[in-house]
Design a protein around this motif. Sequence first.
Motif, PDB file in Angstrom:
ATOM      1  N   GLY A  67      80.371 -12.476  78.330  1.00 39.76           N
ATOM      2  CA  GLY A  67      79.270 -13.368  78.621  1.00 39.76           C
ATOM      3  C   GLY A  67      78.547 -13.858  77.372  1.00 39.76           C
ATOM      4  N   THR A  86      78.973 -18.704  77.287  1.00 37.59           N
ATOM      5  CA  THR A  86      78.943 -19.057  78.697  1.00 37.59           C
ATOM      6  C   THR A  86      79.863 -20.227  78.949  1.00 37.59           C
ATOM      7  N   SER A  87      80.579 -20.146  80.028  1.00 37.99           N
ATOM      8  CA  SER A  87      81.406 -21.272  80.409  1.00 37.99           C
ATOM      9  C   SER A  87      81.671 -21.138  81.889  1.00 37.99           C
ATOM     10  N   VAL A 104      77.435 -11.989  83.629  1.00 42.26           N
ATOM     11  CA  VAL A 104      77.025 -11.596  82.294  1.00 42.26           C
ATOM     12  C   VAL A 104      76.539 -10.158  82.355  1.00 42.26           C
ATOM     13  N   VAL A 115      91.476 -22.540  62.658  1.00 41.62           N
ATOM     14  CA  VAL A 115      90.516 -23.626  62.896  1.00 41.62           C
ATOM     15  C   VAL A 115      89.887 -23.471  64.282  1.00 41.62           C
ATOM     16  N   LEU A 167      87.606 -20.276  64.342  1.00 39.24           N
ATOM     17  CA  LEU A 167      86.319 -20.494  63.666  1.00 39.24           C
ATOM     18  C   LEU A 167      85.402 -21.375  64.498  1.00 39.24           C
ATOM     19  N   GLY A 168      85.971 -22.440  65.065  1.00 32.41           N
ATOM     20  CA  GLY A 168      85.159 -23.342  65.866  1.00 32.41           C
ATOM     21  C   GLY A 168      84.597 -22.661  67.099  1.00 32.41           C
ATOM     22  N   TYR A 203      81.857 -20.068  65.775  1.00 34.15           N
ATOM     23  CA  TYR A 203      80.754 -20.595  64.973  1.00 34.15           C
ATOM     24  C   TYR A 203      79.400 -20.571  65.698  1.00 34.15           C
ATOM     25  N   PRO A 204      79.345 -20.993  66.976  1.00 37.29           N
ATOM     26  CA  PRO A 204      78.047 -20.943  67.666  1.00 37.29           C
ATOM     27  C   PRO A 204      77.470 -19.522  67.708  1.00 37.29           C
ATOM     28  N   GLU A 235      73.952 -18.528  65.968  1.00 35.45           N
ATOM     29  CA  GLU A 235      72.992 -17.927  66.891  1.00 35.45           C
ATOM     30  C   GLU A 235      72.279 -16.753  66.212  1.00 35.45           C
ATOM     31  N   ARG A 267      70.916 -22.992  67.181  1.00 35.31           N
ATOM     32  CA  ARG A 267      71.851 -23.145  68.286  1.00 35.31           C
ATOM     33  C   ARG A 267      72.664 -24.420  68.137  1.00 35.31           C
ATOM     34  N   VAL A 268      73.966 -24.262  68.123  1.00 30.03           N
ATOM     35  CA  VAL A 268      74.829 -25.428  67.986  1.00 30.03           C
ATOM     36  C   VAL A 268      75.916 -25.342  69.040  1.00 30.03           C
ATOM     37  N   SER A 269      76.566 -26.468  69.262  1.00 29.98           N
ATOM     38  CA  SER A 269      77.791 -26.416  70.043  1.00 29.98           C
ATOM     39  C   SER A 269      78.839 -27.179  69.255  1.00 29.98           C
ATOM     40  N   VAL A 270      80.076 -26.754  69.396  1.00 29.57           N
ATOM     41  CA  VAL A 270      81.152 -27.359  68.631  1.00 29.57           C
ATOM     42  C   VAL A 270      82.115 -27.987  69.619  1.00 29.57           C
ATOM     43  N   TYR A 301      84.665 -31.916  65.957  1.00 34.83           N
ATOM     44  CA  TYR A 301      85.196 -30.950  64.997  1.00 34.83           C
ATOM     45  C   TYR A 301      86.675 -30.700  65.247  1.00 34.83           C
TER      46      TYR A 301
END
Lengths: 648, 156
Positions: free
Chosen positions: A296, A299-300, A306, A364, A367-368, A371-372, A376, A381-384, A388
């Motif tokens: 968890g 999240t998807s 979770v 690749v 890592l992608g 990475y979030p 974190e 907070r990012v999303s890839v 990318y």
Amino acid sequence: MIAELGLAALWLAAALAALQLVAGILAQRDSGASLAMLARPAAIMQGLLAAFAFLMLLVVFAQTDLSVKLVAMNSHSEKPLIFKLAGAFGNHEGSMLLWITIMALSGALIAALERRLPEKTMLATMAAQAFVGLGFYAFLLFSSNPFERLPQPAPEGMGLNPLLQDIGLVFHPPTLYVGYVGLSVAFSFAVGALLTRQVTPDFARAMRPWVLGAWIFLTLGITAGSYWAYYELGWGGWWFWDPVENASLMPWLAATALLHSASVLAARDALRAWTIMLGVIAFSMSMVGTFLVRSGILTSVHAFAVDPERGTFILVLLTIYIGGALLLFGLRAGTVSEGERFSVASREAALVFNNVMLSAILGVVLLGTLYPLVTEAFNVRVSVGPPYFNPVGALFVFPMILVMMVGPLLRWRRDTISRLAKPLALVAAAMAVGLLLIAVLSPVGILPLLGLVLSLGLAIASLMPLRGRKLRLLPIATWGMIMAHFGIAVALFGMASESAFSQEKLAAVKVGESASVGPWTVVLADVVPTAGPNWTALEGRLLVSYKGGTAKEIDPQSRNFWAPPQETTESALVTRWNGQLYAVVGREAGPGRWQLRLWWKPFVPFIWYGGVLVALGGVLALIGRVAADLKRRNVKSRSALRRTEKAA
Amino acid sequence: MTMAIKPKHQRLVLILIALAALIGAGLLASWALRNQASYFFVPAQMVSEPPAVGQAIRLGGMVEKGSVKTLADGVTTTFIVGDGKARVPVHFAGILPDLFVEGSGVVAEGRLSADGTFVADNLLAKHDENYVPRELKDMSEHQAREVVAETTGGGA
């Protein structure tokens, strides 16, 4: 009662796994140990018991036994039987039971069928398989018991996520899991070979069919999952770089690399350490994927629940298995002697190049995906997503495809590029013509353009090994390779075409009005209410015609499920040889007007045709390898027989 | 090919090439990640430290009650995303996700346009009880209650 039977079978299976582990270890000291005799039967029984436990889970779901917590949480008495059954693994506990069942069954299969390995290596392999299995039995029994009872039976189940109530759920998870978990065999083989220092061509030949088998299922599972997401989510996309999709892609990349390096080891006795390494990595990626999905932390749509405790549990298992295997590799890699050498222009070198590219792509994607999580930790907070993955991935995929064109034409050990001047010039000319045609006719983005051109080149080049060969004498495995490589070209063509030529139309239309997208005209004939076993829906009646031809009716829906209450959009598709029309009906936009979203996606089905071709290529290769192996065994046993006759 | 490698060193050379390729891939990936990852903003940040116009980002917050309007074309929706501290107007052309409801959380993927509206390419709403966009899950802990309280005038 049935739930208790299942649970008892699981405990017994775990006990047998422990026995298998002990037997395998003791046999390393003294191969005559009486316990060693028990390893194979234990593995087979363990597989049968796990399968029995899984069957019991299916039974409680079929009966909708609401005193079982898992059923109450995830099922509903009014659900169609097929979704009751498939719902058994559409949740965390059930899917982990499926995982362990497949793991135990693969162990049982190697125990029953594998006779090529030296006995010691075989026992070490089975011990490794049991050791990994034990961790997952513990996980299942201590933190995710699927057979847990409720103190009071629930009056009604909570139902299954409507997005999952689709025929896709019946096929996608089991196929993917067979591939995912089937790779555990490669892991155990690698560990067994390292422990007994038996990294030989024979070892590669023994491991290859198992990897192939898992890889075929993984390929089919990913293909099916992609198509499922495509038509079920109603977003028109076929790959979202969702962490869970990545989690299935990563083991596939590693397994693909492993297949190729194993054939180098089998044919040429080179790349020994590298093959072992990949065997470890492939299944490690399956486990990392499970961790990402089940813990968890990412999240998807695939994350069922979770629960930090479970995450920690899987993380500990991961550390033990991956860390342990890598440590073992580190300690023993030095003792694996260097294999045969080869020149820069040779099939080995091409395969090495592609192996490195596959590993780079794997890196690749990994890592992608992670990475979030890393950012974190720093509270950012990012999303890839595609911006990318697409360009960075393509940077490694495209050179790999170029080398894929040449590799199968090269000879083992040493060759010259000049020998291949003619066929390569032909492929290059075809690509140049393709490039010019597309650039002149319809300018498209650089990535789709390169994708289209390379798919053309690869499609031609993949057939080149047929040149000058007697087709009837060509080994089945070679046909498999040709078909799989051709399938990659087909899939790449579909992907590039979808991204280059897709057309989209968003409109609000009244009943009787029409909208057009690409060559299609779509008339909204009617909007009617309709109902299914556990949902009601608004159904759009669309009359669609291609370039003014005869109209055909399609009925996209917007469904309302009541257990659990949720809306889903059901897309409607029309498939032609040259593409697909994709229609979704949305909400009512003002009185009498309905939202319609339409896509015309030229050649999009080629993506999945390609995936199926790749898998079929795998099947041919598997048949070819197994047949050749049986022949060899026959010849061997016959000559042994002759020898004993002579001696007598 | 005339490239001759001393056979003794082949294994070493292979390892070095593989390592170089993988490290190269890693460096490239981390460089691309820094540039291509889309950052998550809440409305307050959109005001205090706004992203560059046109940069792909995600905006997360609560859909303000009464703010959802469908434009005359029937397919463009405008609404306001707020977090109790700031409000950002959002413009979205497409079919709204199934669980897009006023007063509930949403994550919009898109970019800030020059006039200060956020143009969304995609909306992620709560899928079901188990699937909440990661960003919103945090929000419901820290902010959701006050956000809902403010946007609904203390209701809920």
